[in-house]
Design an enzyme around this catalytic site. Structure first.
Site, short mmCIF file in Angstrom:
data_model
loop_
_atom_site.label_atom_id
_atom_site.label_comp_id
_atom_site.label_asym_id
_atom_site.label_seq_id
_atom_site.Cartn_x
_atom_site.Cartn_y
_atom_site.Cartn_z
N ILE A 14 -9.48 -5.85 29.19
CA ILE A 14 -9.65 -4.48 28.71
C ILE A 14 -8.74 -4.22 27.51
CG2 ILE A 14 -9.44 -2.03 29.31
CD1 ILE A 14 -11.50 -3.27 31.07
N GLU A 140 14.00 -2.82 16.56
CA GLU A 140 14.04 -1.67 15.64
C GLU A 140 13.58 -0.37 16.28
OE1 GLU A 140 11.56 -2.59 12.31
OE2 GLU A 140 9.72 -2.52 13.49
#
Lengths: 181, 181
Positions: A14, A140
């Site tokens: 999916i 980050e």
């Protein structure tokens, strides 16, 4: 270990994301009937009980979007493809806390949500800590704040649900029990 | 509780299943940058530490497709829409074990996988058990086998990883610690 096994007849992928994959498996149940299972594939993770040379436990507070709140956890992170958990444990401890450790020991592994996910968390204990001179960068998109508490304070934080996630709660209590022996 | 909050700018629904939903949130990080978060929505669950009148802990073994093995857990199940956890706890204990309980107490709640899922598990302790005369039916896709073990045996099963899921490991150890006080 295979009691009541459910045989897969078909897998429908999916979603294939950065952190999780989702698939729906068609299975044959032990009574011969058909059913569907929604399954989250996760690479697995490590979490680290890091004890400073002053005997304090290192915790990190961070925002968890799924819960829409910040929570206090032991340092943790997910395995990169094919990575040994001990390697992940060293990296995540350094990135999230700025600590390295001369001593790493494996404590325990467990499944977090066996009803719908295959995530396994490997818990390590890190001792004989030292400050990394050039602290490794966080991912980050990661923002964390450090806390250092005594093991007694940590257990109190489990009791009053300030510590609210399964890996951290289990790791603290389990480690405290091993220490008490 | 909102430290390092990540504000959602857009939510993309990916999957709406019987057990889980999956969505990807576009968020603004504390430093103003954009990121994506993959989030599993789960209705939440209960798990029950049921102690028989002989002082044994009731466990259930069942196949967990996500792990492709059978594991041993405390009785548990997910909340129906809008349901109070105590109601789920009574139903799941009856369905999975054939026991009712005159005494239910809330022990603790925790998040199982805060990195990617919003699932919260509510742990209850059930005492003063009685056999249900007409055992409630399991869900039609559920197959479980009962075990009754002492609390000492259960702790040993955590130590040797025969008990391998977070909710069961945490619940057993936490309950044992409360008892020892």
């Amino acid at each position: 270990m295979k009691k009541f096994e459910e045989k897969t007849t078909h897998t429908t992928p999916i979603f294939d994301g950065k952190i999780v994959k989702l698939q729906v498996d068609d299975v044959i149940l032990p009574n011969g009937k058909a059913a569907k299972r929604e399954i989250i594939k996760h690479p697995g993770a490590v979490a680290v009980i890091a004890i400073t040379n002053e005997g304090k436990l290192v915790l990190v507070e961070q925002y968890r979007k799924a819960l829409e709140r910040s929570i206090i956890e032991i340092p943790a992170g997910k395995l990169e493809q094919g990575e040994e958990p001990i390697v992940t444990a060293r990296r995540e401890l350094e990135e999230e806390t700025g600590y390295g450790a001369h001593e790493f020991t494996f404590l325990q592994a467990f499944a977090t949500s066996p009803g719908f996910a295959d995530e396994i968390i490997h818990i390590f204990v890190a001792k004989d800590l030292y400050q990394i001179e050039e602290k490794a960068d966080l991912d980050e998109d990661e923002f964390v704040e450090l806390l250092e508490v005594s093991l007694e304070e940590a257990q109190e934080m489990v009791a009053n649900e300030r510590i609210y996630d399964a890996k951290t709660a289990f790791a603290i209590i389990w480690f405290a029990m091993q220490q008490a022996k």
